[in-house]
Scaffold this motif. Structure first.
Motif, short mmCIF file in Angstrom:
data_model
loop_
_atom_site.label_atom_id
_atom_site.label_comp_id
_atom_site.label_asym_id
_atom_site.label_seq_id
_atom_site.Cartn_x
_atom_site.Cartn_y
_atom_site.Cartn_z
N TYR A 154 77.98 18.97 38.41
CA TYR A 154 77.25 17.91 38.16
C TYR A 154 77.19 16.25 37.67
O TYR A 154 76.73 15.78 38.06
N LYS B 47 72.89 14.60 40.84
CA LYS B 47 74.37 14.53 40.50
C LYS B 47 74.47 13.51 39.43
O LYS B 47 73.74 12.40 39.99
N THR C 48 76.51 10.15 38.17
CA THR C 48 77.85 9.34 38.62
C THR C 48 78.25 8.97 37.41
O THR C 48 79.52 7.79 37.59
N ARG D 235 80.03 13.06 39.17
CA ARG D 235 80.33 12.52 39.96
C ARG D 235 81.41 11.78 39.16
O ARG D 235 80.84 10.67 38.28
#
Length: 185
Positions: free
Chosen positions: A162, A125, A127, A164
């Motif tokens: 995918y 993921k 961020t 965050r």
């Protein structure tokens, strides 16, 4: 095992392979393609190919030196017949493999005619950390962005999945559409 027994065993396996090859030819030429049967034949011919290699090794160890050249040429010719059949079956089966980024990927070993199952790819993921961007984008791009089977909407959905934190906040309020995917990428 003596040479006579080995040769008889090999002839039996070759007969079985010839029958499988003939059945595969008929199936490949049939307008109604039975994928399950074709996959079953592929599995059978690969098993027989392995058995044949083992018995050929035994025969080569037991055969008279004066016959080795003829023996090896004959074995190679039969192996080519098997490889040709495997390639034809694989070519017919390829359009039926759906490329899904979430599934295990299959690659064909060139010239060998067998498939290797690779483990499921995972995309970490993202961020919003700039240091993680290159790794994220390389994984996402090769697995999803360049996947011609997926629509732009599906790709955008995967992208949101995918992301965050800050990265997700940037795109979360855009509705799922091909235009929005193209604009965000």
């Amino acid at each position: 095992m003596d040479i006579e027994t080995s040769l008889r065993k090999r002839n039996t396996i070759r007969t079985l392979v010839t029958n499988i090859v003939q059945e595969a030819k008929e199936l490949l030429n049939n307008s109604k393609l039975d994928i399950d049967l074709l996959e079953e034949l592929l599995m059978k011919i690969k098993q027989k190919e392995c058995q044949l290699k083992e018995i050929n090794n035994q025969v080569e160890k037991l055969i008279d030196v004066s016959s080795i050249e003829t023996e090896m040429l004959d074995s190679e010719e039969f192996n080519d017949k098997i490889s040709k059949c495997i390639r034809k079956i694989n070519r017919k089966l390829k359009p039926n493999i759906v490329k899904n980024p979430e599934s295990q990927r299959e690659i064909e070993s060139k010239g060998r005619g067998f498939n290797v199952k690779l483990p499921k790819l995972t995309i970490e993921k993202f961020t919003g950390n700039p240091q993680e961007w290159t790794e994220f984008w390389n994984s996402f791009e090769t697995t999803i962005h360049e996947n011609n089977v997926l629509s732009e909407v599906e790709k955008f959905s995967y992208l949101k999945m995918y992301l965050r934190g800050k990265a997700l906040n940037v795109v979360s309020w855009f509705k799922l559409s091909s235009e929005n995917y193209d604009n965000r990428i």
